[in-house]
Design a protein around this motif. Sequence first.
Motif: not given
Length: 451
Positions: A90-105, A257-265
């Motif tokens: 049972x998919x309680x909530x979907x899961x992801x890969x999340x990315x933040x890309x930073x660049x200063x040259x 399948x769940x992200x637990x509290x971090x997903x809800x947050x």
Amino acid sequence: MKFLRIFLKVLLGFIVFILLFLAISLAPVDDTPYQQMPYYAHTRQRLAQLTSSPAAKFPIRAGWAKATITPPYSTPTGGYGARRGKHWHIISDSIFARAIVLDNGGTKVAMVGLDVLITPPTVVEALKKRLPEVGLRWENVYMGAIHSHNSVGGWAPGIVGQLIAGGYDEKIITRITDGVLNAIRAAQGNMAPVQVGFGQIDASDLIYNRISSSGPTGPLDGMIRLLKLKKSTGESALLCTFAGHPTLFDDDKWNYLSRDYPGSLVDRLEKKSADFAVFMAGAVGSTGPQARGKTDFQEVRNYAGDLALRIERTVPQIQTKPDSTLSILTLPLDLREPHPRVIGNWRVRPWFFYAVYGDYPSDLKALRVGKTVLLGTPCDFSGELVADFKPLAAQKGVNVIITSFDGGYIGYVTPDKYYNRSTAETRDMNWFGPYNGAYFEEMMMGLLKKI
């Protein structure tokens, strides 16, 4: 009598076999101080040789995105306890890969958060080969995981991998790796100048120390820490870290399948506090959540809600400003021989440990974004050790965020004074012997001074 003689010979042979197996499989714990060990000298030399990042050419630019890694089929549940090997359905909530890309040259960095138990070492090995597809190397990636014990498994071969994450499935490795690369690609496609800010809120009342069942313990790190990025359009991203173990789903809820509290947050933060949010587990070693609710689902909602309310009050107060400071350091770690203890002060020999777990490299990471330094560890890092970094951080004039699960996984790192306590955190999950608390602190502080 003939039967008895045969039985005694077989029994004697069995006893001899067991004794021989124990002789080649077990050894006494080596309690030589870590400063006298070759692994310490090797890592310290690597630390001394690390060089600073190239100079910035412009203020930090950033982009962010997520990519689904939810499998289209059932997999083993990645966790411990009764979950071992059982498939969620049972998919309680979907899961992801999340990315933040930073660049200063001068430096480009990807911060990646995975909605899984840990950052699988097998995924790290795959990323080292494939990151050039998105113009990066492993040395330019800072990773973390939410540490949900109800996410996908199947990513670890070997007997230990079977116990933690269920039956191995190569397709899961590919799916997670593809998700990371897709998130980085999408993030690179929406980069723009950003302002940077830091905030923190105390939530110590929401955690407890699991080691306290074995005797007195010290205070844990209970701070919610936030790194805020804001574009000129007003669009914002929020990195959130906290040390509460995401174990609100009990063992018997392996079917979800769940992200637990971090997903809800994260879902709530993206509705009220930021356009994009990513969660990374902080110093979760031995830290349990103080839960409220009659069911696991209520506990997840209530826990995430308590955290979200505090964050929502804090985010508007975070002052952001342009900054060009961006650098990352990767320190490959040498470790003491594997030391999982099985009988008293006896531990398994390295060949046996590597046979049942595998031999994966591990790193410490340091990432500086403006006046905030993130320190990444390949373990469940103890929240009791975080306070030791405050004097140095104050001296250097930076904010420090410590996260767990940056890549290769080596078990728990807890205060050395607890080494002989008979708890899961200090005995069962201490895989590399005594003095790791002091060893990790020394190397992490060395990175903090360098960066």
